[in-house]
Design a protein around this motif. Structure first.
Motif, PDB file in Angstrom:
ATOM      1  N   ALA A 239      -1.181  -7.017  -1.901  1.00  0.00           N
ATOM      2  CA  ALA A 239      -2.382  -7.813  -1.590  1.00  0.00           C
ATOM      3  C   ALA A 239      -2.736  -7.677  -0.112  1.00  0.00           C
ATOM      4  O   ALA A 239      -1.869  -7.742   0.767  1.00  0.00           O
ATOM      5  CB  ALA A 239      -2.145  -9.267  -1.956  1.00  0.00           C
TER       6      ALA A 239
ATOM      7  N   SER B 185      -6.565 -12.865  -1.185  1.00  0.00           N
ATOM      8  CA  SER B 185      -6.419 -11.932  -2.312  1.00  0.00           C
ATOM      9  C   SER B 185      -5.161 -12.256  -3.106  1.00  0.00           C
ATOM     10  O   SER B 185      -5.155 -12.231  -4.343  1.00  0.00           O
ATOM     11  CB  SER B 185      -6.342 -10.493  -1.805  1.00  0.00           C
TER      12      SER B 185
ATOM     13  N   LYS C 237      -5.698 -15.327  -5.207  1.00  0.00           N
ATOM     14  CA  LYS C 237      -6.543 -15.028  -6.372  1.00  0.00           C
ATOM     15  C   LYS C 237      -5.726 -14.335  -7.475  1.00  0.00           C
ATOM     16  O   LYS C 237      -5.857 -14.655  -8.659  1.00  0.00           O
ATOM     17  CB  LYS C 237      -7.707 -14.140  -5.935  1.00  0.00           C
TER      18      LYS C 237
END
Length: 701
Positions: free
Chosen positions: A496, A501, A504
């Motif tokens: 990531a 990110s 998520k």
């Protein structure tokens, strides 16, 4: 005597002396050569002479019924053999000439009639050559020697040194298919069976070890009592040289015949049951279902556990499985290509849904828990099951019937599904394990301990069983799905770009795992948790219930004898074949006493009697037999699930006992595709009872 006269004698003396010296020189030289120069060679040759132990076949013991009718025995089969030692020691003729002469005598009886004498001679020589490292064993030249050839060999015995016709014991079943699967058959032990047979406690106690080449029982009594039946093989000590040529032989232990095994089976009753079963199956084929080919029945002594008859169809003739087996015969007995495998003992290893014959278990459970009384009446309509949701999970009355108000006695007599669905649900709601517990106490869904191999255990279901059986599969699937999600997201999270990110991705992973948990809970709810329809289904002997005919007979015997659950057994005693004295004897053994009260047992027994009288579903079977008293239960067991092809097919199941006071025997039978048990297996019970008690029909039967 002057010197002139003495001189010739002196010359003779010196000549004789020279001869004596030469003789001693020659002897001394040979002694030196044998003991010193070539001593190591001849020592090795002498060490090459070894003793070989050769087994002498024994005679396998008989199997007889309770009345001493022979069911299995050993008969002599005459084989033509050639003994290498006797042949080698013959001084009168060349052994190859003996073989050629023998070939001439046996040509008319040789399996291949087109072969010439020279060709047969060559085959025999090749056979001898193939056994060159076992020349201490006689070589079999021809099996099944006819009497004419036996006479020829005997007549020309002087010309045939080493050739003899010997009687070899071969297993024979003089009653053919009678009790075929129950008896089993005899063949050579398989490599994977040696360790199994060596676990036999009787063999271990005696220090006997099975080896490759042994003939052993396959299935049935032949297998479970193999050690007793086989006897003790004799031992012949054969001295052979280092070329495997026999030098001498001596019997060091004579063979001992096998013991006689006497069964609890009544051969005449067995035949009656088998003949009746054949007739019933034939009738079903002609009038109801051409696929009906199989069935089974058991008659058991209520007060001891002795099995008096055990029939299975299609029948098996153990004689078909002696010696070479053709592919067609193998298919018939083992592969189930065109018809049900005939080697399967369906009375012992066939598991069937019991259908309505299970309703006595439900009756005992609901009475024992005091959730009803024998007199409580239930209206025989679907609405008695409760609200619409409950009704949708239940089953309408069989045959579209409405029996009106039904109590326990009418419920058994008429086999009311509605009544037992209502009562069964009460039991499962109060204690979801109780019906399964009671079933086990009566021998259903458990190992009976019968002295026969290959028994199926069957299944008495409950909520705990259903969870333990089905949930592990869904646990495994869930864990696999979760592991796949981890494998998917671990590298993504590691790569990531930033915290947002990663957050998520973590949320997406959590969402997928939550979906897996939702799926998992749905699967448990639909397929693992005990449902109302499970209660209804299992209360009337459907659902997951599966039992053997032997278990069903044992269950009825336990119910009517006051609650003593005996271990069923098939062998009564083992006898010495010479003296007739009893070597071992099986005794009745109570495995357990059921927890059901005597009053409840009597009530349910009374309900079974109602089946055979008045409006009972089995009353027609015994209406023309004035001496009959007892009880029964008919069953029409659905083979498959509802709304499937097999859901419209039914086995006919029937259980019964007689007489009512002081019951003696119990019966259980199944006819595959037989539909209503009273119309099919019930007639087998009728024939068995009439034979056993000597009852007569007013219609002349």
């Amino acid at each position: 005597m002057d010197d002139k006269e003495r001189k010739p004698y002196v010359h003779r003396f010196w000549g004789l002396s020279v001869v004596v010296v030469l003789v001693f020189l020659i002897l001394g030289f040979n002694l030196w050569r044998l003991q010193i120069a070539q001593g190591s060679y001849y020592s090795a040759m002498a060490k090459g002479n070894v003793m070989q132990l050769v087994k002498i076949p024994t005679t396998r013991g008989d199997i007889i019924d309770k009345n001493k009718k022979i069911l299995a025995t050993s008969v002599p089969e005459f084989v033509l053999t050639l003994d290498w030692l006797d042949l080698q020691q013959s001084k009168s003729t060349n052994w190859k000439d003996v073989v050629a002469r023998l070939a001439g005598f046996i040509k008319p009886y040789w399996p291949n009639s087109s072969q010439t004498v020279d060709s047969i001679t060559m085959d025999i020589l090749v056979n001898i050559q193939n056994h060159q490292w076992e020349r201490y064993r006689p070589v079999t030249i021809l099996d099944n020697v006819p009497q004419e050839l036996q006479a020829i060999i005997a007549e020309h015995q002087d010309e045939l040194p080493g050739v003899s016709v010997d009687a070899t014991p071969i297993r024979s079943y003089p009653q053919n298919t009678l009790a075929g699967q129950l008896l089993g058959y005899v063949r050579e032990i398989g490599p994977n069976e040696i360790s199994q047979f060596n676990q036999n406690p009787d063999a271990k106690k005696a220090g006997f070890e099975y080896q490759q080449g042994d003939l052993v029982g396959k299935d049935g009594v032949e297998k479970s009592y193999d050690f007793w039946l086989r006897g003790k093989e004799g031992i012949q000590q054969v001295e052979v040289d280092n070329n495997a040529r026999p030098v001498s032989k001596q019997v060091v232990q004579a063979p001992e015949p096998g013991k006689t095994v006497q069964l609890t089976i009544d051969g005449d009753l067995q035949k009656t049951v088998e003949d009746s079963l054949d007739q019933v199956i034939s009738n079903v084929q002609q009038h109801t279902n051409p696929n009906a080919k199989s069935g089974a029945a058991v008659v058991i002594d209520v007060n001891s556990g002795k099995i008096l008859a055990m029939a299975s169809r299609p029948g098996m003739n153990p004689n078909d499985l002696i010696g070479d087996i053709s592919q067609a015969m193998s298919d018939k007995y083992f592969t189930n290509k065109e018809a049900p495998a005939a080697s399967l003992n369906r009375a012992l290893a066939g598991v069937y849904p019991p259908g309505s014959v299970f309703k006595m278990v439900t009756a005992m459970a609901v009475l024992q828990l005091k959730l009803t009384t024998p007199e409580e009446k239930v209206n025989d309509v679907l609405s008695s099951l409760g609200n619409l949701a409950s009704q949708q999970q239940g089953f309408v009355e069989w045959g579209g019937n409405n029996f009106g108000l039904v109590n326990l006695y009418r419920g058994l007599a008429l086999s009311s599904d509605i009544y037992f669905e209502v009562m069964g649900r009460r039991v499962f709601d109060a204690n979801p394990e109780f019906i399964g517990q009671i079933a086990h106490e009566f021998g259903l869904g458990t190992d009976s301990g019968v002295d026969l191999p290959g028994e199926a255990k069957g299944l008495a279901p409950s909520a705990a069983w259903k969870k333990s059986y089905f949930q592990p599969n869904y646990d495994k699937q869930r864990d696999k799905k979760l592991a796949d999600i981890d494998s998917k997201y671990v590298p993504k999270l590691a790569q990531a770009a930033d915290a947002a990110s990663k957050q998520k991705l973590q949320a997406a992973e959590d969402a997928e795992k939550k979906q897996v948990q939702v799926w998992y809970q749905q699967m448990l709810s639909q397929n693992v948790d005990w449902k109302v329809y499970d209660s209804y289904n299992n209360s009337i002997g459907q659902g997951y219930n599966d039992y053997t005919p032997l278990q069903l007979a044992d269950y009825v015997a336990t119910l009517v004898n006051g609650g003593k659950h005996y271990r069923p057994y098939i062998v009564d005693k083992i006898l010495d074949p010479i003296t007739g004295k009893v070597v071992e004897q099986n005794q009745p053994k109570v495995e357990n006493t059921v927890s059901i009260s005597p009053d409840v047992l009597d009530t349910v027994k009374k309900g079974m009697a109602a089946v055979t009288t008045g409006e009972g579903t089995g009353a027609f079977l015994f209406s023309d037999i004035p001496d009959f008293s007892g009880g029964a239960k008919t069953g029409t067991a659905q083979i498959g699930s509802k709304d499937t092809i097999s859901g419209e097919l039914y086995n006919g199941v029937f259980v019964a006992f007689a007489p009512y006071d002081h019951p003696q025997i119990a019966f259980a039978g199944v006819v595959e595709y037989g539909s209503h048990g009273g119309d099919t297996a019930g007639y087998v019970a009728r024939a068995a009872f009439m034979k056993y008690f000597g009852w007569k029909s007013t219609n002349g039967g």
